[in-house]
Design an enzyme around this catalytic site. Structure first.
Site, PDB file in Angstrom:
ATOM      1  N   ASP A  14      37.524  39.548 -65.861  1.00 47.47           N
ATOM      2  CA  ASP A  14      37.097  38.244 -65.334  1.00 47.47           C
ATOM      3  C   ASP A  14      37.813  37.074 -66.022  1.00 47.47           C
ATOM      4  O   ASP A  14      38.242  37.190 -67.167  1.00 47.47           O
ATOM      5  CB  ASP A  14      35.575  38.115 -65.517  1.00 47.47           C
ATOM      6  CG  ASP A  14      34.996  37.016 -64.660  1.00 47.47           C
ATOM      7  OD1 ASP A  14      35.669  36.573 -63.706  1.00 47.47           O
ATOM      8  OD2 ASP A  14      33.861  36.587 -64.938  1.00 47.47           O
ATOM      9  N   ARG A  27      44.807  28.926 -59.170  1.00 42.93           N
ATOM     10  CA  ARG A  27      44.021  30.097 -59.584  1.00 42.93           C
ATOM     11  C   ARG A  27      44.821  31.402 -59.515  1.00 42.93           C
ATOM     12  O   ARG A  27      44.707  32.257 -60.382  1.00 42.93           O
ATOM     13  CB  ARG A  27      42.798  30.252 -58.656  1.00 42.93           C
ATOM     14  CG  ARG A  27      41.722  29.220 -58.825  1.00 42.93           C
ATOM     15  CD  ARG A  27      40.613  29.451 -57.781  1.00 42.93           C
ATOM     16  NE  ARG A  27      40.225  30.857 -57.733  1.00 42.93           N
ATOM     17  CZ  ARG A  27      39.403  31.406 -58.609  1.00 42.93           C
ATOM     18  NH1 ARG A  27      38.877  30.686 -59.574  1.00 42.93           N
ATOM     19  NH2 ARG A  27      39.104  32.682 -58.515  1.00 42.93           N
ATOM     20  N   HIS A  31      45.774  35.449 -61.634  1.00 39.56           N
ATOM     21  CA  HIS A  31      45.820  36.849 -61.181  1.00 39.56           C
ATOM     22  C   HIS A  31      47.184  37.477 -61.509  1.00 39.56           C
ATOM     23  O   HIS A  31      47.270  38.650 -61.842  1.00 39.56           O
ATOM     24  CB  HIS A  31      45.566  36.948 -59.674  1.00 39.56           C
ATOM     25  CG  HIS A  31      44.187  36.506 -59.278  1.00 39.56           C
ATOM     26  ND1 HIS A  31      43.060  36.840 -59.991  1.00 39.56           N
ATOM     27  CD2 HIS A  31      43.749  35.766 -58.226  1.00 39.56           C
ATOM     28  CE1 HIS A  31      41.996  36.313 -59.408  1.00 39.56           C
ATOM     29  NE2 HIS A  31      42.382  35.652 -58.336  1.00 39.56           N
ATOM     30  N   LEU A 125      44.570  60.324 -69.487  1.00 39.77           N
ATOM     31  CA  LEU A 125      43.606  59.265 -69.187  1.00 39.77           C
ATOM     32  C   LEU A 125      43.253  59.252 -67.695  1.00 39.77           C
ATOM     33  O   LEU A 125      44.146  59.284 -66.844  1.00 39.77           O
ATOM     34  CB  LEU A 125      44.204  57.902 -69.579  1.00 39.77           C
ATOM     35  CG  LEU A 125      43.300  56.704 -69.315  1.00 39.77           C
ATOM     36  CD1 LEU A 125      42.199  56.605 -70.351  1.00 39.77           C
ATOM     37  CD2 LEU A 125      44.098  55.414 -69.275  1.00 39.77           C
TER      38      LEU A 125
HETATM   39  C1  FPP Z   1      38.272  37.891 -61.712  1.00 40.04           C
HETATM   40  O1  FPP Z   1      38.752  36.629 -62.061  1.00 40.04           O
HETATM   41  C2  FPP Z   1      39.349  38.723 -61.297  1.00 40.04           C
HETATM   42  C3  FPP Z   1      39.507  39.251 -60.058  1.00 40.04           C
HETATM   43  C4  FPP Z   1      38.568  39.007 -58.945  1.00 40.04           C
HETATM   44  C5  FPP Z   1      40.677  40.056 -59.732  1.00 40.04           C
HETATM   45  C6  FPP Z   1      41.153  40.960 -60.821  1.00 40.04           C
HETATM   46  C7  FPP Z   1      42.441  41.480 -60.394  1.00 40.04           C
HETATM   47  C8  FPP Z   1      43.534  41.602 -61.161  1.00 40.04           C
HETATM   48  C9  FPP Z   1      43.554  41.358 -62.614  1.00 40.04           C
HETATM   49  C10 FPP Z   1      44.805  42.058 -60.539  1.00 40.04           C
HETATM   50  C11 FPP Z   1      44.635  43.419 -59.923  1.00 40.04           C
HETATM   51  C12 FPP Z   1      45.761  44.210 -60.214  1.00 40.04           C
HETATM   52  C13 FPP Z   1      45.742  45.468 -60.642  1.00 40.04           C
HETATM   53  C14 FPP Z   1      47.013  46.024 -61.056  1.00 40.04           C
HETATM   54  C15 FPP Z   1      44.534  46.327 -60.725  1.00 40.04           C
HETATM   55  P1  FPP Z   1      38.240  35.354 -61.249  1.00 40.04           P
HETATM   56  O2  FPP Z   1      39.257  35.008 -60.244  1.00 40.04           O
HETATM   57  O3  FPP Z   1      36.884  35.609 -60.692  1.00 40.04           O
HETATM   58  O4  FPP Z   1      38.209  34.296 -62.392  1.00 40.04           O
HETATM   59  P2  FPP Z   1      37.205  33.065 -62.507  1.00 40.04           P
HETATM   60  O5  FPP Z   1      35.848  33.646 -62.751  1.00 40.04           O
HETATM   61  O6  FPP Z   1      37.743  32.321 -63.662  1.00 40.04           O
HETATM   62  O7  FPP Z   1      37.256  32.315 -61.220  1.00 40.04           O
END
Ligand code: FPP
Length: 255
Positions: A14, A27, A31, A125
């Site tokens: 997160d 934003r 990612h 893993l």
């Molecule tokens: C939460 O941050 C994150 C997500 C919803 C997406 C997580 C995805 C990745 C890290 C990339 C996926 C890639 C792979 C290789 C698995 P948020 O956007 O909710 O952050 P915020 O709470 O600060 O808004």
């Protein structure tokens, strides 16, 4: 101090959006940086001797995000799979995907399928990406599948128990490893957000202030250290129990 290494770690990655916004970026840049973290955390977990790592990449609720953001996430997932499949194979990592994969675009499904197949005989893993996943959905789906098996005469309603229900969960292939030992969430939020609720029933939770794009091997080691200090009692009384019960009986307190 010798560390007690959790067998299964689950991570809610997160804080990508906030990480980017605090730096004046859109934003989605969070990612981009966040997806680049996955490689090093997979490696670090593997080197520590963790047996299973589950990463929450996209929840059923994340479908409410703008299409442009979703598109970036799928591109990043595809890019990761294309770039890292060889490395994962060399590390003997097995990959699984849990969630409503059929909702994804055909090209994302195809690459997921091909990498999962390629790594299917690996015994190191056990890496799981939760993509378009939600625990409530997983449990409702399990109930539905069981009901269908009852209709077909494969089971009777009274057969249902915890072990049988686990066979209907997306995580069933993990067998004994499905139970989460350590549940980590980055970015200072203290929630589970519908991630592996059944499997993490007795997980130790560690909430970390760092946002996911900054989360590194040292943060992972610190979380494992914190886990190592915890006494897991699984609803029992643990090491405090026998002393307490021998010194003061329950009857004495109730008089
Ligand atoms: C939460 O941050 C994150 C997500 C919803 C997406 C997580 C995805 C990745 C890290 C990339 C996926 C890639 C792979 C290789 C698995 P948020 O956007 O909710 O952050 P915020 O709470 O600060 O808004």
């Amino acid at each position: 101090m010798s560390l007690n290494i959790p067998k299964h770690i689950a991570i809610v990655m997160d804080g990508n959006g906030r990480w980017a916004q605090r730096r004046g970026h859109p934003r989605v840049f969070g990612h981009v940086r966040g997806s680049a973290r996955v490689r090093s955390i997979v490696k670090a977990a593997d080197q520590m001797g963790v047996r299973a790592l589950s990463l929450y990449a996209f929840s059923t609720e994340n479908w409410s995000r703008p299409e442009s953001e979703r598109r970036v996430l799928w591109r990043l997932l595809k890019k990761y799979l294309m770039r890292d499949a060889d490395d994962l194979h060399r590390q003997n990592v097995r990959l699984r995907v849990i969630g409503e994969v059929e909702r994804l675009d055909a090209d994302v499904q195809a690459i997921l399928r091909s990498v999962v197949e390629r790594l299917q005989n690996n015994s190191g893993l056990q890496l799981t990406f939760a993509v378009t996943y939600g625990s409530r959905l997983e449990l409702a789906r399990a109930a539905q599948l069981f009901a269908l098996d009852c209709e077909r005469g494969i089971h009777r309603p009274r057969d249902m128990n915890e072990a049988l229900l686990e066979k209907y969960l997306w995580t069933s292939e993990l067998g004994d490893l499905a139970e989460v030992d350590l549940f980590i969430r980055t970015s200072g939020e203290h929630r589970m957000s519908n991630f592996l609720l059944w499997q993490a029933a007795y997980a130790e939770c560690v909430f970390i202030e760092t946002c996911w794009p900054d989360f590194d091997a040292k943060d992972l080691a610190r979380a494992v250290e914190e886990y190592s200090k915890r006494e897991r009692r699984f609803g029992g009384v643990g090491s405090a129990g026998p002393e307490f019960t021998s010194a003061v009986s329950g009857d004495m307190l109730l008089k």
